[in-house]
Motif scaffolding. Structure first.
Motif, mmCIF file in Angstrom:
data_model
loop_
_atom_site.group_PDB
_atom_site.id
_atom_site.type_symbol
_atom_site.label_atom_id
_atom_site.label_comp_id
_atom_site.label_asym_id
_atom_site.label_seq_id
_atom_site.Cartn_x
_atom_site.Cartn_y
_atom_site.Cartn_z
ATOM 1 N N GLY A 142 0.811 -1.217 0.000
ATOM 2 C CA GLY A 142 0.000 0.000 0.000
ATOM 3 C C GLY A 142 0.843 1.263 0.000
ATOM 4 O O GLY A 142 1.870 1.348 0.667
ATOM 5 N N CYS A 143 0.408 2.271 -0.741
ATOM 6 C CA CYS A 143 1.155 3.531 -0.824
ATOM 7 C C CYS A 143 0.681 4.543 0.217
ATOM 8 O O CYS A 143 1.489 5.277 0.769
ATOM 9 C CB CYS A 143 1.001 4.136 -2.227
ATOM 10 S SG CYS A 143 1.686 3.098 -3.515
ATOM 11 N N ASN A 144 -0.619 4.604 0.461
ATOM 12 C CA ASN A 144 -1.146 5.555 1.431
ATOM 13 C C ASN A 144 -2.034 4.810 2.427
ATOM 14 O O ASN A 144 -2.387 3.652 2.214
ATOM 15 C CB ASN A 144 -1.915 6.683 0.734
ATOM 16 C CG ASN A 144 -3.013 6.162 -0.177
ATOM 17 O OD1 ASN A 144 -3.571 5.106 0.076
ATOM 18 N ND2 ASN A 144 -3.326 6.913 -1.216
ATOM 19 N N PRO A 145 -2.409 5.475 3.554
ATOM 20 C CA PRO A 145 -3.191 4.775 4.581
ATOM 21 C C PRO A 145 -4.537 4.244 4.093
ATOM 22 O O PRO A 145 -4.970 3.159 4.508
ATOM 23 C CB PRO A 145 -3.402 5.851 5.654
ATOM 24 C CG PRO A 145 -2.306 6.820 5.456
ATOM 25 C CD PRO A 145 -1.975 6.786 4.002
ATOM 26 N N GLN A 146 -5.201 4.968 3.208
ATOM 27 C CA GLN A 146 -6.493 4.518 2.697
ATOM 28 C C GLN A 146 -6.328 3.242 1.860
ATOM 29 O O GLN A 146 -7.115 2.302 1.975
ATOM 30 C CB GLN A 146 -7.135 5.623 1.864
ATOM 31 C CG GLN A 146 -8.517 5.274 1.362
ATOM 32 C CD GLN A 146 -9.104 6.391 0.515
ATOM 33 O OE1 GLN A 146 -8.434 7.368 0.217
ATOM 34 N NE2 GLN A 146 -10.360 6.229 0.133
ATOM 35 N N GLU A 147 -5.311 3.212 1.050
ATOM 36 C CA GLU A 147 -5.053 2.034 0.225
ATOM 37 C C GLU A 147 -4.674 0.840 1.098
ATOM 38 O O GLU A 147 -5.098 -0.292 0.833
ATOM 39 C CB GLU A 147 -3.926 2.341 -0.766
ATOM 40 C CG GLU A 147 -3.725 1.286 -1.814
ATOM 41 C CD GLU A 147 -2.662 1.666 -2.820
ATOM 42 O OE1 GLU A 147 -2.049 0.742 -3.374
ATOM 43 O OE2 GLU A 147 -2.428 2.868 -3.045
ATOM 44 N N ARG A 148 -3.874 1.080 2.142
ATOM 45 C CA ARG A 148 -3.501 -0.006 3.059
ATOM 46 C C ARG A 148 -4.726 -0.578 3.760
ATOM 47 O O ARG A 148 -4.862 -1.797 3.893
ATOM 48 C CB ARG A 148 -2.504 0.509 4.103
ATOM 49 C CG ARG A 148 -1.123 0.669 3.568
ATOM 50 C CD ARG A 148 -0.135 0.983 4.676
ATOM 51 N NE ARG A 148 0.977 1.694 4.083
ATOM 52 C CZ ARG A 148 1.279 2.959 4.288
ATOM 53 N NH1 ARG A 148 0.573 3.684 5.137
ATOM 54 N NH2 ARG A 148 2.295 3.507 3.685
ATOM 55 N N ALA A 149 -5.637 0.295 4.202
ATOM 56 C CA ALA A 149 -6.843 -0.171 4.898
ATOM 57 C C ALA A 149 -7.732 -0.996 3.977
ATOM 58 O O ALA A 149 -8.254 -2.054 4.378
ATOM 59 C CB ALA A 149 -7.608 1.029 5.449
#
Length: 108
Positions: free
Chosen positions: A88-95
């Motif tokens: 994931g690149c950003n927190p939203q993508e990781r979640a």
């Protein structure tokens, strides 16, 4: 079935989806050998006939799945965290990646 969940997290060690073809081949081989053994025996000795065992026809270890193991939810969460943090690149993508992985693993 879209909301069906795996009740116990036991998964197979595999790269294939199922052992259906392996089981079909095994059962076909077993039936053929059993049929020929029954045809070659006389009616008098039919009571002494013993059926073939699974190991006499095929090897379980040569099938698609190599066994099963328990994969607890705690280890699934740790694995999903590790994969999401790496990809994931950003927190939203990781979640969203964590959520998608856990749903994939817990589905049937």
């Amino acid at each position: 079935m879209s909301r069906s969940r795996r009740k116990t997290p036991i998964v197979g060690h595999t790269t294939c989806r199922s052992e259906r073809e392996d089981k079909k081949l095994w059962h076909q081989r077993w039936r053929t050998r059993e049929r020929t053994a029954l045809a070659s025996t006389s009616p008098d000795t039919l009571d002494a006939h013993l059926t073939l065992l699974e190991n006499q026809v095929s090897n379980v270890w040569s099938m698609g799945k190599d066994g099963r193991s328990y994969w607890p939810l705690k280890r699934q969460v740790a694995t999903e965290d590790r994969i999401a943090n790496r990809k994931g690149c950003n927190p939203q993508e990781r979640a969203s990646l964590k959520k998608r992985l856990l749903r994939k693993w817990m589905s049937k």
